[in-house]
Motif scaffolding. Structure first.
Motif, PDB file in Angstrom:
ATOM      1  N   ASP A 145     -54.212 -32.905  37.891  1.00 42.83           N
ATOM      2  CA  ASP A 145     -53.598 -33.873  36.976  1.00 42.83           C
ATOM      3  C   ASP A 145     -52.847 -34.889  37.833  1.00 42.83           C
ATOM      4  O   ASP A 145     -51.608 -34.945  37.847  1.00 42.83           O
ATOM      5  CB  ASP A 145     -52.648 -33.162  36.012  1.00 42.83           C
ATOM      6  CG  ASP A 145     -52.176 -34.094  34.897  1.00 42.83           C
ATOM      7  OD1 ASP A 145     -52.472 -35.306  34.965  1.00 42.83           O
ATOM      8  OD2 ASP A 145     -51.513 -33.615  33.957  1.00 42.83           O
ATOM      9  N   GLU A 200     -50.316 -37.666  36.159  1.00 37.78           N
ATOM     10  CA  GLU A 200     -48.980 -37.180  35.810  1.00 37.78           C
ATOM     11  C   GLU A 200     -48.154 -36.905  37.066  1.00 37.78           C
ATOM     12  O   GLU A 200     -46.951 -37.175  37.108  1.00 37.78           O
ATOM     13  CB  GLU A 200     -49.082 -35.907  34.963  1.00 37.78           C
ATOM     14  CG  GLU A 200     -47.740 -35.312  34.535  1.00 37.78           C
ATOM     15  CD  GLU A 200     -46.930 -36.241  33.654  1.00 37.78           C
ATOM     16  OE1 GLU A 200     -45.699 -36.080  33.622  1.00 37.78           O
ATOM     17  OE2 GLU A 200     -47.529 -37.116  32.996  1.00 37.78           O
ATOM     18  N   LYS A 251     -46.855 -40.121  38.361  1.00 33.88           N
ATOM     19  CA  LYS A 251     -45.764 -40.586  37.506  1.00 33.88           C
ATOM     20  C   LYS A 251     -44.459 -39.861  37.854  1.00 33.88           C
ATOM     21  O   LYS A 251     -43.387 -40.479  37.927  1.00 33.88           O
ATOM     22  CB  LYS A 251     -46.130 -40.339  36.040  1.00 33.88           C
ATOM     23  CG  LYS A 251     -45.086 -40.821  35.050  1.00 33.88           C
ATOM     24  CD  LYS A 251     -45.559 -40.549  33.624  1.00 33.88           C
ATOM     25  CE  LYS A 251     -44.502 -40.960  32.605  1.00 33.88           C
ATOM     26  NZ  LYS A 251     -44.931 -40.677  31.218  1.00 33.88           N
ATOM     27  N   ARG A 252     -44.544 -38.548  38.069  1.00 34.81           N
ATOM     28  CA  ARG A 252     -43.358 -37.763  38.412  1.00 34.81           C
ATOM     29  C   ARG A 252     -42.788 -38.189  39.778  1.00 34.81           C
ATOM     30  O   ARG A 252     -41.572 -38.288  39.964  1.00 34.81           O
ATOM     31  CB  ARG A 252     -43.709 -36.280  38.467  1.00 34.81           C
ATOM     32  CG  ARG A 252     -44.161 -35.685  37.142  1.00 34.81           C
ATOM     33  CD  ARG A 252     -43.006 -35.310  36.237  1.00 34.81           C
ATOM     34  NE  ARG A 252     -43.467 -34.496  35.127  1.00 34.81           N
ATOM     35  CZ  ARG A 252     -43.474 -33.179  35.128  1.00 34.81           C
ATOM     36  NH1 ARG A 252     -43.027 -32.513  36.172  1.00 34.81           N
ATOM     37  NH2 ARG A 252     -43.894 -32.510  34.064  1.00 34.81           N
TER      38      ARG A 252
END
Length: 309
Positions: free
Chosen positions: A136, A139, A142-143
């Motif tokens: 993933d 995500e 993004k983190r």
């Protein structure tokens, strides 16, 4: 150096004062405490002790100031566990010097807050790693972007850089897969390179069984999970290297063999440096195995993409 100069000057000054050296030293020690001149206060009480080695009052003040200096040093070095431990030792003293109490409480609050920040950041990084293992990448990216605003971000810069590299590589591989023409996807390839690309993808998707270990939150389970990740990538690396021995001409294989030996040295050296940076901390072993696993993973992709046919 600053402490030594203060001590020498005070000794010279008080030596000229005759038999009243002890009283003058104690008076100057307490005066320095009120002004929060802690190095000067320590030097004064040491002079008083030199005059009266068994004096309980001077001994108490000197002992507390010495411990306070260790607290200050631990905070400067960001050794939060030691800072908390030593501030607790001071705060438990019923006769703690009033001028020290407020400063010690400030140091303790700083150490506790910083330790919690460090722990929170570590957990965030482990969650990002789990996302990468699940492929993933969006995500995870993004983190990682969100971590740039964290004040403690720089303390884990190397770890963040490693995760960023993994995310970047994963997104690039994903993009390549998505741009393959439909007819090419339907064509069954018999090349070894395609076969090993599939093996890479299989290992990438094999870490779901480790989720319970990552989610447990214990250092022991984190270490066990990272050890298993490293074990799977190392097994594939040996498989890839064995296949390249069959494919490459002798001259190319000799060159690769030397390159591989150097890579192993560099990998192990970097992992050792990561371990040493934790100075025996509980997470040191986790990060050591994580570094081995991540670098071995990257090496697998390099060998398949650059050498496999």
């Amino acid at each position: 150096m600053k402490y030594s100069i203060i001590l020498i000057l005070m000794i010279l000054f008080l030596a000229a004062c005759g038999d009243n050296t002890y009283d003058k030293a104690m008076k100057q020690g307490y005066a320095a405490l009120q002004k929060e001149e802690f190095d000067k206060a320590t030097a004064s009480f040491q002079i008083a002790l030199d005059e009266k080695p068994e004096d309980e009052e001077a001994s108490k003040a000197y002992e507390q100031l010495t411990l306070f200096k260790e607290v200050s040093k631990a905070n400067d070095e960001k050794d939060w566990d030691t800072a908390v431990k030593k501030t607790d030792q001071l705060l438990k003293k019923k006769d703690l010097l009033p001028p020290l109490k407020q400063e010690v409480e400030k140091y303790k609050k700083t150490a506790i807050d910083s330790k919690e920040q460090q722990s929170t950041l570590y957990n965030q990084l482990e969650e990002i790693k789990a996302l990468i293992n699940k492929q993933d990448y969006e995500e995870a990216e993004k983190r990682l972007e969100g971590l740039k605003d964290e004040k403690s971000f720089e303390n884990e810069q190397q770890k963040v850089n490693e995760l960023s590299a993994s995310v970047k590589a994963g997104l690039q591989n994903k993009t390549k897969e998505e741009t393959v023409q439909p007819e090419e996807k339907k064509t069954e390839s018999t090349s070894k390179k395609d076969e090993y690309l599939q093996k890479l993808a299989k290992v990438e998707s094999s870490f779901g069984d480790l989720d319970p270990l990552y989610e447990s939150g214990t250092t022991y389970d984190f270490k066990e999970a990272e050890g298993e990740v490293y074990k799977r990538w190392d097994a594939l690396l040996n498989d890839i290297y064995g296949e390249l021995k069959k494919q490459l001409p002798a001259s190319e294989m000799n060159k690769l063999r030397n390159e591989q030996r150097q890579w192993i040295k560099d990998r192990d050296k970097q992992a050792d440096e990561v371990l040493k940076s934790y100075e025996g901390g509980s997470f040191g072993g986790v990060h050591y195995l994580s570094t081995l696993g991540q670098m071995t993973r990257e090496r697998c992709y390099q060998l398949v993409n650059n050498y496999m046919k």
